[in-house]
Write a protein that holds these residues in place. Structure first.
Motif, PDB file in Angstrom:
ATOM      1  N   ALA A 178       6.578  -3.885  -4.846  1.00  0.00           N
ATOM      2  CA  ALA A 178       7.783  -4.214  -5.870  1.00  0.00           C
ATOM      3  C   ALA A 178       7.781  -3.117  -6.818  1.00  0.00           C
ATOM      4  CB  ALA A 178       7.770  -5.522  -6.249  1.00  0.00           C
ATOM      5  N   LEU A 179       6.515  -2.995  -7.543  1.00  0.00           N
ATOM      6  CA  LEU A 179       6.567  -1.950  -8.464  1.00  0.00           C
ATOM      7  C   LEU A 179       6.407  -0.521  -7.955  1.00  0.00           C
ATOM      8  CD1 LEU A 179       5.793  -1.570 -11.335  1.00  0.00           C
ATOM      9  CD2 LEU A 179       3.556  -1.543 -11.087  1.00  0.00           C
ATOM     10  N   ALA A 231      13.765   3.930 -10.135  1.00  0.00           N
ATOM     11  CA  ALA A 231      13.977   4.231 -11.615  1.00  0.00           C
ATOM     12  C   ALA A 231      14.103   5.741 -11.953  1.00  0.00           C
ATOM     13  CB  ALA A 231      12.760   3.752 -12.392  1.00  0.00           C
ATOM     14  N   GLY A 232      13.551   6.757 -10.753  1.00  0.00           N
ATOM     15  CA  GLY A 232      13.457   7.955 -10.769  1.00  0.00           C
ATOM     16  C   GLY A 232      12.107   8.471 -11.251  1.00  0.00           C
ATOM     17  N   LYS A 233      11.187   7.692 -11.090  1.00  0.00           N
ATOM     18  CA  LYS A 233      10.069   8.337 -11.557  1.00  0.00           C
ATOM     19  C   LYS A 233       9.241   9.171 -10.231  1.00  0.00           C
ATOM     20  CE  LYS A 233       9.047   4.813 -14.981  1.00  0.00           C
ATOM     21  NZ  LYS A 233       8.432   3.758 -15.361  1.00  0.00           N
ATOM     22  N   GLY A 234       9.828   8.983  -9.080  1.00  0.00           N
ATOM     23  CA  GLY A 234       9.063   9.754  -7.952  1.00  0.00           C
ATOM     24  C   GLY A 234       8.310   8.901  -7.211  1.00  0.00           C
ATOM     25  N   PHE A 235       7.720   9.385  -6.408  1.00  0.00           N
ATOM     26  CA  PHE A 235       6.449   9.007  -5.619  1.00  0.00           C
ATOM     27  C   PHE A 235       4.854   8.919  -6.251  1.00  0.00           C
ATOM     28  CE2 PHE A 235       2.953   9.134  -2.389  1.00  0.00           C
ATOM     29  CZ  PHE A 235       3.102   8.339  -1.561  1.00  0.00           C
ATOM     30  N   CYS A 236       4.559   7.701  -6.298  1.00  0.00           N
ATOM     31  CA  CYS A 236       3.203   7.382  -7.142  1.00  0.00           C
ATOM     32  C   CYS A 236       2.120   7.018  -6.189  1.00  0.00           C
ATOM     33  CB  CYS A 236       3.527   6.341  -8.123  1.00  0.00           C
ATOM     34  SG  CYS A 236       2.333   6.144  -9.446  1.00  0.00           S
ATOM     35  N   ILE A 237       1.343   7.876  -6.138  1.00  0.00           N
ATOM     36  CA  ILE A 237       0.267   7.811  -5.167  1.00  0.00           C
ATOM     37  C   ILE A 237      -0.641   6.538  -5.490  1.00  0.00           C
ATOM     38  CG2 ILE A 237      -1.222   9.338  -5.948  1.00  0.00           C
ATOM     39  CD1 ILE A 237      -0.573   9.026  -2.294  1.00  0.00           C
ATOM     40  N   SER A 238      -0.803   6.599  -7.004  1.00  0.00           N
ATOM     41  CA  SER A 238      -1.774   5.682  -7.534  1.00  0.00           C
ATOM     42  C   SER A 238      -1.100   4.284  -7.281  1.00  0.00           C
ATOM     43  CB  SER A 238      -1.816   5.814  -8.935  1.00  0.00           C
ATOM     44  OG  SER A 238      -0.697   5.672  -9.663  1.00  0.00           O
ATOM     45  N   LEU A 239      -0.040   3.923  -6.774  1.00  0.00           N
ATOM     46  CA  LEU A 239       0.434   2.646  -6.400  1.00  0.00           C
ATOM     47  C   LEU A 239       0.673   2.596  -4.919  1.00  0.00           C
ATOM     48  CD1 LEU A 239       3.589   2.199  -8.730  1.00  0.00           C
ATOM     49  CD2 LEU A 239       1.333   0.868  -8.927  1.00  0.00           C
ATOM     50  N   PHE A 240       0.699   3.630  -4.185  1.00  0.00           N
ATOM     51  CA  PHE A 240       0.514   3.265  -2.834  1.00  0.00           C
ATOM     52  C   PHE A 240      -0.683   3.136  -1.962  1.00  0.00           C
ATOM     53  CE2 PHE A 240       1.043   5.850   1.366  1.00  0.00           C
ATOM     54  CZ  PHE A 240       2.030   4.994   1.943  1.00  0.00           C
ATOM     55  N   ILE A 241      -1.626   3.867  -2.482  1.00  0.00           N
ATOM     56  CA  ILE A 241      -3.208   3.626  -1.918  1.00  0.00           C
ATOM     57  C   ILE A 241      -3.371   2.194  -2.194  1.00  0.00           C
ATOM     58  CG2 ILE A 241      -5.272   4.305  -2.105  1.00  0.00           C
ATOM     59  CD1 ILE A 241      -4.240   7.196  -2.598  1.00  0.00           C
ATOM     60  N   PRO A 242      -3.388   1.606  -3.345  1.00  0.00           N
ATOM     61  CA  PRO A 242      -3.784   0.300  -3.453  1.00  0.00           C
ATOM     62  C   PRO A 242      -2.980  -0.652  -2.358  1.00  0.00           C
ATOM     63  CG  PRO A 242      -3.991   1.079  -5.516  1.00  0.00           C
ATOM     64  CD  PRO A 242      -3.224   2.007  -4.468  1.00  0.00           C
ATOM     65  N   ALA A 243      -1.816  -0.540  -2.201  1.00  0.00           N
ATOM     66  CA  ALA A 243      -0.927  -1.109  -1.425  1.00  0.00           C
ATOM     67  C   ALA A 243      -1.273  -1.132   0.097  1.00  0.00           C
ATOM     68  CB  ALA A 243       0.717  -0.830  -1.528  1.00  0.00           C
TER      69      ALA A 243
END
Length: 84
Positions: free
Chosen positions: A37-38, A45-57
């Motif tokens: 969700a985050l 919100a337009g902050k783009g792809f964030c790998i620091s959220l993708f890997i833990p998911a």
């Protein structure tokens, strides 16, 4: 590390392990849903792809799948013992 044979556990140990796996599965599932969700919120919100959220998911999803497979094996063994 040797793999444990599920047939060697007592009924009480299997039930205890089942409860533990269900609790950990619940926690990991909640963590996965919140992380995704985050991640989606950041994309919208337009902050783009964030790998620091993708890997833990992805890691949480992997652990959920492994623990679910173990829970299925425990349920199968408990059903086998209850019908015997």
């Amino acid at each position: 590390m040797a793999q444990e044979n599920i047939e060697d556990f007592s009924l009480k140990q299997l039930v205890k392990r089942k409860r533990l796996i269900q609790a950990v599965l619940g926690i990991l599932t909640i963590a996965f849903v919140l992380d995704v969700a985050l991640f989606i919120y950041d994309l919208i919100a337009g902050k783009g792809f964030c790998i620091s959220l993708f890997i833990p998911a992805i890691a949480c999803l992997g652990f959920v799948l492994l623990m679910y497979a173990g829970l299925k094996n425990i349920n199968k063994e408990l059903n086998k013992r209850n019908t015997s």
